[in-house]
Scaffold this motif. Structure first.
Motif, PDB file in Angstrom:
ATOM      1  N   ASP A 151       0.814  -1.221   0.000  1.00 22.63           N
ATOM      2  CA  ASP A 151       0.000   0.000   0.000  1.00 22.63           C
ATOM      3  C   ASP A 151       0.848   1.272   0.000  1.00 22.63           C
ATOM      4  OD1 ASP A 151      -2.312  -1.600   0.129  1.00 22.63           O
ATOM      5  OD2 ASP A 151      -2.186  -1.676   2.311  1.00 22.63           O
ATOM      6  N   VAL A 153       2.801   4.102  -2.539  1.00 20.25           N
ATOM      7  CA  VAL A 153       2.986   4.635  -3.887  1.00 20.25           C
ATOM      8  C   VAL A 153       4.474   4.868  -4.083  1.00 20.25           C
ATOM      9  CG1 VAL A 153       2.440   6.508  -5.479  1.00 20.25           C
ATOM     10  CG2 VAL A 153       0.735   5.749  -3.804  1.00 20.25           C
ATOM     11  N   GLN A 154       5.026   4.398  -5.184  1.00 21.24           N
ATOM     12  CA  GLN A 154       6.452   4.591  -5.436  1.00 21.24           C
ATOM     13  C   GLN A 154       6.666   5.251  -6.798  1.00 21.24           C
ATOM     14  OE1 GLN A 154       7.545   0.371  -5.103  1.00 21.24           O
ATOM     15  NE2 GLN A 154       8.084   0.399  -7.271  1.00 21.24           N
ATOM     16  N   ARG A 155       7.579   6.195  -6.825  1.00 20.02           N
ATOM     17  CA  ARG A 155       7.903   6.922  -8.056  1.00 20.02           C
ATOM     18  C   ARG A 155       9.419   6.902  -8.215  1.00 20.02           C
ATOM     19  NH1 ARG A 155       6.278  11.642 -11.072  1.00 20.02           N
ATOM     20  NH2 ARG A 155       7.940  11.923 -12.616  1.00 20.02           N
ATOM     21  N   VAL A 269       8.697   7.558  -2.132  1.00 20.97           N
ATOM     22  CA  VAL A 269       7.684   6.631  -1.643  1.00 20.97           C
ATOM     23  C   VAL A 269       6.799   7.302  -0.599  1.00 20.97           C
ATOM     24  CG1 VAL A 269       7.308   4.373  -0.558  1.00 20.97           C
ATOM     25  CG2 VAL A 269       9.322   4.733  -1.996  1.00 20.97           C
ATOM     26  N   TYR A 270       5.491   7.026  -0.645  1.00 21.88           N
ATOM     27  CA  TYR A 270       4.577   7.553   0.366  1.00 21.88           C
ATOM     28  C   TYR A 270       3.330   6.667   0.430  1.00 21.88           C
ATOM     29  CZ  TYR A 270       2.567   9.654  -3.865  1.00 21.88           C
ATOM     30  OH  TYR A 270       2.041   9.850  -5.117  1.00 21.88           O
ATOM     31  N   GLU A 272      -0.446   5.249   0.224  1.00 23.38           N
ATOM     32  CA  GLU A 272      -1.544   5.431  -0.726  1.00 23.38           C
ATOM     33  C   GLU A 272      -2.549   6.458  -0.226  1.00 23.38           C
ATOM     34  OE1 GLU A 272      -4.174   5.150  -3.804  1.00 23.38           O
ATOM     35  OE2 GLU A 272      -2.255   4.107  -3.754  1.00 23.38           O
ATOM     36  N   ARG A 275      -2.026  10.125  -1.257  1.00 26.25           N
ATOM     37  CA  ARG A 275      -1.852  10.342  -2.697  1.00 26.25           C
ATOM     38  C   ARG A 275      -2.248  11.761  -3.111  1.00 26.25           C
ATOM     39  NH1 ARG A 275      -1.473   7.384  -7.403  1.00 26.25           N
ATOM     40  NH2 ARG A 275      -1.524   5.405  -6.300  1.00 26.25           N
ATOM     41  N   ARG A 284       7.554  16.335  -4.014  1.00 26.80           N
ATOM     42  CA  ARG A 284       7.945  15.407  -5.086  1.00 26.80           C
ATOM     43  C   ARG A 284       8.403  16.186  -6.323  1.00 26.80           C
ATOM     44  NH1 ARG A 284       2.890  13.246  -7.097  1.00 26.80           N
ATOM     45  NH2 ARG A 284       2.963  15.259  -8.143  1.00 26.80           N
TER      46      ARG A 284
END
Length: 296
Positions: A151, A153-155, A269-270, A272, A275, A284
């Protein structure tokens, strides 16, 4: 149940003692003890086993702690969303990353971000241990490997490699290697084995140009990339260091420029549930812009 007592109970359970909880809450040890005793009387079960070295939750205490911890987590999420309801990004932003990346690259960039977004209250938590984002130990992480927690979010943030560096004083005393085989005559500092490796091939310098029959022995092992950097900067020897540390601007000189370690991917990363956070979005985008400005 009285909410103030639950708040104190949560602090005591996390701290493991009345003394440490009192320091965190700015209350006396006796006041903490009285509140816990009153809570135990109200629920009619003991919540802690008391012994000379501290406190241990009873089965019932552990059940209550897990529930209270979940409530605190949800309240912090509501607090964050309320802060995000304003037009300008505002509120606390806890960012965690490795000691090496945070100390040498991230921290120098923060001044500009704070100038651009003065209502965002930035806290940096530099640690080579991965904090639990799901439990809000931090809001955002910059990780040097794909996150393992669900759970999240990765960028992809940046790709980097490692190069060989040494202090000028060391190189003047020991000479500059002209080819990988000449590393056999040099002192090499490597990452320690007592903690998980940042990447499996972090100590590739021990094998570059080495002969199998005469393996290289490092002069020092350090369980921190930043510690390796500090050892090299002191003139102890050579080491492979990440490009993002920009050692050419920190009293180090690159040698054997044709040599480089494996490429590593860093991630932003953070959780969900964050978001749609404005604070995270502007942070970011700021980092992506700064990465784009980098010149390796």
């Amino acid at each position: 149940m009285d909410w103030d007592r639950l708040r104190i109970f949560h602090a005591v359970a996390e701290a493991g003692s009345f003394t440490h909880a009192g320091e965190r809450l700015n209350l006396s040890q006796s006041a903490i003890s009285r509140q816990i005793s009153s809570l135990e009387e109200s629920v009619k079960v003991p919540l802690f086993h008391r012994h000379a070295r501290g406190l241990i939750l009873t089965e019932q205490g552990d059940m209550l702690f897990r529930t209270v911890k979940d409530v605190f987590h949800k309240l912090s999420m509501v607090e964050a969303r309320l802060a995000e309801s304003k037009d300008r990004p505002s509120g606390p932003l806890k960012v965690t990353t490795t000691t090496a990346f945070g100390s040498t690259w991230l921290t120098p960039q923060i001044k500009e971000f704070i100038h651009l977004f003065p209502d965002v209250e930035v806290s940096l938590i530099l640690s080579d241990e991965e904090l639990d984002l799901g439990m809000r130990q931090a809001d955002v992480a910059i990780r040097m490997s794909p996150p393992r927690q669900p759970d999240l979010v990765q960028r992809p943030l940046m790709s980097y490699t490692t190069k060989v560096y040494g202090a000028v004083a060391y190189l003047e005393a020991k000479g500059r290697p002209g080819k990988p085989e000449e590393l056999d005559g040099h002192d090499i500092v490597v990452f320690g084995e007592e903690t998980p490796m940042p990447v499996k091939t972090v100590n590739w310098l021990l094998e570059a140009g080495a002969r199998p029959e005469t393996p290289r022995r490092p002069i020092l092992r350090v369980n921190s990339v930043y510690g390796v950097y500090r050892a090299v900067r002191s003139g102890l020897g050579l080491a492979s260091l990440p490009e993002f540390m920009m050692p050419e601007k920190m009293g180090l000189e690159q040698v054997l420029p044709e040599l480089s370690g494996p490429t590593t991917q860093a991630y932003f990363v953070y959780p969900e549930e964050l978001r749609h956070s404005k604070r995270i979005a502007v942070f970011r985008d700021f980092l992506l812009r700064k990465v784009a400005e980098m010149q390796f």
